[in-house]
Design an enzyme around this catalytic site. Structure first.
Site, PDB file in Angstrom:
ATOM      1  N   GLY A 235       0.096 -50.221 -60.106  1.00 50.11           N
ATOM      2  CA  GLY A 235       0.874 -51.251 -59.678  1.00 50.11           C
ATOM      3  C   GLY A 235       1.255 -50.817 -58.164  1.00 50.11           C
ATOM      4  O   GLY A 235       0.555 -49.912 -57.476  1.00 50.11           O
ATOM      5  N   ILE A 236       2.510 -51.306 -57.704  1.00 47.85           N
ATOM      6  CA  ILE A 236       2.934 -50.910 -56.332  1.00 47.85           C
ATOM      7  C   ILE A 236       4.057 -49.778 -56.724  1.00 47.85           C
ATOM      8  O   ILE A 236       4.886 -49.669 -57.811  1.00 47.85           O
ATOM      9  CB  ILE A 236       3.743 -52.134 -55.790  1.00 47.85           C
ATOM     10  CG1 ILE A 236       3.893 -51.789 -54.548  1.00 47.85           C
ATOM     11  CG2 ILE A 236       4.892 -52.863 -56.567  1.00 47.85           C
ATOM     12  CD1 ILE A 236       4.540 -52.995 -53.585  1.00 47.85           C
ATOM     13  N   ILE A 239       5.111 -43.983 -57.205  1.00 52.22           N
ATOM     14  CA  ILE A 239       4.104 -43.039 -58.253  1.00 52.22           C
ATOM     15  C   ILE A 239       2.594 -43.402 -58.026  1.00 52.22           C
ATOM     16  O   ILE A 239       1.552 -42.435 -57.979  1.00 52.22           O
ATOM     17  CB  ILE A 239       4.612 -43.209 -59.568  1.00 52.22           C
ATOM     18  CG1 ILE A 239       5.948 -42.474 -59.934  1.00 52.22           C
ATOM     19  CG2 ILE A 239       3.338 -42.558 -60.729  1.00 52.22           C
ATOM     20  CD1 ILE A 239       6.459 -42.591 -61.280  1.00 52.22           C
ATOM     21  N   GLU A 258      -4.612 -55.425 -61.581  1.00 49.22           N
ATOM     22  CA  GLU A 258      -3.687 -56.504 -61.597  1.00 49.22           C
ATOM     23  C   GLU A 258      -3.471 -57.049 -59.851  1.00 49.22           C
ATOM     24  O   GLU A 258      -3.303 -57.972 -59.561  1.00 49.22           O
ATOM     25  CB  GLU A 258      -2.598 -56.563 -62.444  1.00 49.22           C
ATOM     26  CG  GLU A 258      -1.726 -57.638 -62.475  1.00 49.22           C
ATOM     27  CD  GLU A 258      -0.548 -57.405 -63.459  1.00 49.22           C
ATOM     28  OE1 GLU A 258       0.512 -57.242 -63.184  1.00 49.22           O
ATOM     29  OE2 GLU A 258      -0.823 -57.184 -64.607  1.00 49.22           O
TER      30      GLU A 258
END
Length: 451
Positions: A235-236, A239, A258
Site C-alpha cells: 500500500g501507501i 513502511i 491494489e
C-alpha cells in the site's frame, strides 16, 4: 426525475445560457455546469463517487449546495481524498454517507449518525452493483478529456467505478485536463456519459514522507523475505516505501497490487521491477488505483507499462495466486499473540475498512513460494502496544489467525505458519516492544489459566 426529463430540463436551460460551452454529441448537449449536472439527482437516490485521488469533489460540492431541496440521498464510496461537504452532520436529513472503506474526511459520520459502514472485500464491491444488491441511480466520475476518438480515461482510480458506470441510470463526469490517461479497464467513451463538466483542478496527492528509524528497520525485515522474481503487493505509506528502498539490488520483480505510490518508480526505471515473471498480466504492472505525488501522475500518464484494472480482477484471489512468489505486504491496527489481525477498527469504533487485505493475504498464501506479511510498528504514537494478548472488545478480525504467515515489527519477524498457539504467542511476544513484553505474556497466560 427521469433521465429523459432531466435531459430536457437541462438542455432547455442551456439554450438560454450562452456562457456554457456546448459540445453536440449524438444530437445532445453534454457539456454543462456542475450546478446544472447535479440537477439529475433526486431525493431518495443512491449516488456513487469515484474513489481515492480521483474523487469528483467539484460535483460532490455542487450537489451539497442542493441540500435544502433534497432528502435521503445516499452517497456511497470507498476512501476519498479531499473535502466531503456532504458529510456535515447538519445535512443529515439530506445526505447519508455509506462508506465501503472509511476515510478521515467522513469518519465522524458514524458517530454523528449521518454515516454507515458496509464491510466488503474490494474484490466483491463491483459485484454488489452488478448483482443489484446496491442499485445505483447516479455515478459521479472524474476523467481525462476525450481524445480524438471520444475516449476518456478514469485515470488514477478504477476500483468499482466501471461497474458503477455500467449499472447507474445516469453518469456525470467532471472532465479534467490534469487527470492522467491510463490504460486498462478505465477507458470510457463519451457515449457512456450523460453529462460532462469541465474543471481544471490538481489531482489529489501525497508527497513522499521520510521514514523513521523504526520504519526503516521494518522495511529491512520485509525486504529480507523477498526473493528475486517475486511479485509485490503493498500500500501507501512509510513502511512500504522503506521496504522498496531496500530492493535496489533485487532482480526481475513484478508488481500486482491494489494500489501503489511513488516508491516503485525508481525500481521500474532502474530495471528492478520488470514484471517478466508474473503469472497474471506478465510484462505489465497491475493496479486498481493510485495515490502519490505529481511525479507519480506524470509517470503513469500515457504509460502502457501500467495497467489499471477493475478491483474484481486485480483483487481476485485466483489471479493473485497465479503469480509465483507473490508477496503481500499489509498493515494492521493491532495483532493479538495468536495472529488475529484487526485492521479496520479500534475496538468497536470503525476506522477504515476491510479493503483488499484478505484478497491478497489469501492469494499470496496460495501462490507457489508466496508469503503473506503483516508489518506494523510495535507501538502506537502514544506508546501503547500494537501487539496485544487479546484484541480489544468489539475489534474486528480482518485476517484470521489461520491466514497469517509473517508478522513484522521493528523488533523482528514472527513466522506463525504451522505453529501452535503457544509457539505463536512466544514468537509474537519477542517482536513486541521490550517495555510491553512481560505484561503481554502475563495477561495472556493468566487469562488462559483462569478458564
Amino acid at each position: 426525475m427521469s433521465k429523459i426529463a432531466a435531459n430536457h430540463e437541462i438542455n432547455h436551460f442551456l439554450c438560454s445560457n450562452v456562457a456554457v460551452s456546448l459540445v453536440k454529441i449524438q444530437g445532445m448537449s453534454k457539456y454543462v455546469t456542475a450546478a446544472q449536472a447535479v440537477q439529475v439527482v433526486k431525493s431518495g437516490d443512491r449516488v456513487y463517487l469515484q474513489a481515492a485521488a480521483a474523487a469528483p469533489t467539484i460535483l460532490a460540492n455542487a450537489l451539497t449546495e442542493r441540500a435544502h431541496e433534497l432528502r435521503d440521498v445516499e452517497i456511497c464510496h470507498l476512501h476519498t481524498e479531499g473535502e466531503a461537504r456532504y458529510a456535515n452532520p447538519a445535512l443529515a436529513d439530506s445526505f447519508h454517507v455509506n462508506s465501503f472503506f472509511i476515510g478521515a474526511n467522513v469518519r465522524h459520520t458514524l458517530k454523528a449518525g449521518n454515516g454507515s459502514y458496509t464491510p466488503v472485500f474490494l474484490s466483491e464491491l463491483p459485484h454488489l452493483f452488478r448483482k443489484k444488491v446496491l442499485p445505483l441511480d447516479v455515478v459521479f466520475i472524474h476523467v481525462s478529456p476525450p481524445d480524438v476518438h471520444g475516449y476518456c480515461s478514469l485515470g488514477v482510480s478504477v476500483e468499482a467505478t466501471v461497474a458503477a458506470i455500467e449499472q447507474a441510470k445516469i453518469v456525470v463526469a467532471q472532465v479534467n485536463k490534469n487527470m492522467p490517461r491510463t490504460f486498462g479497464d478505465g477507458i470510457i467513451h463519451v457515449s457512456k456519459i450523460d453529462y460532462l463538466v469541465e474543471v481544471d483542478v490538481p489531482i489529489y496527492g501525497h508527497e513522499v514522507a521520510p521514514f523513521t528509524a523504526e520504519e526503516e528497520k521494518i522495511g529491512g525485515f520485509v525486504a529480507s523475505l523477498i526473493d528475486d522474481r517475486s511479485t509485490l503487493q503493498m500500500g501507501i505509506g512509510s513502511i512500504p516505501n522503506a521496504a522498496l528502498s531496500k530492493l535496489t539490488n533485487h532482480k526481475e520483480l513484478g508488481l500486482h497490487t491494489e494500489m501503489f505510490s511513488d516508491g516503485v518508480i525508481d525500481l521500474i526505471e532502474s530495471g528492478v521491477i520488470t514484471c517478466n515473471y508474473k503469472g497474471t498480466l506478465r510484462g505489465r504492472v497491475l493496479a486498481t488505483f493510485l495515490v502519490g505525488s505529481q511525479r507519480l501522475y506524470n509517470y503513469v500518464n500515457d504509460n502502457p507499462f501500467i495497467e489499471m484494472k477493475e478491483s474484481s480482477m486485480v483483487n481476485d484471489t485466483a489471479r493473485i495466486r497465479k503469480n509465483p512468489k507473490m508477496i503481500a505486504i499489509n498493515s494492521a491496527i493491532e495483532v493479538d499473540v495468536t495472529g488475529q489481525v484487526c485492521a479496520d477498527s479500534i475496538g468497536p469504533r470503525m476506522y477504515s475498512g476491510v479493503g483488499g487485505q484478505m484478497d491478497f493475504i489469501r492469494g499470496a498464501s496460495l501462490s507457489e513460494g508466496g508469503k503473506a506479511i503483516i508489518a506494523l510498528p510495535s507501538t502506537t504514537k502514544r506508546g501503547e502496544s500494537r501487539i496485544v494478548p487479546f484484541l480489544k472488545q468489539g475489534a474486528g478480525v480482518v485476517s484470521t489467525r489461520s491466514h497469517v504467515q509473517y508478522i513484522i515489527t521493528e523488533y523482528g519477524i514472527a513466522d506463525l505458519y504451522g505453529k501452535t498457539l503457544k509457539q505463536r504467542a512466544e514468537a509474537m511476544i519477542r517482536i513486541a516492544h521490550p517495555n510491553h513484553q512481560e505484561g503481554i505474556e502475563r495477561a495472556y497466560y493468566e487469562l488462559l489459566n483462569s478458564i
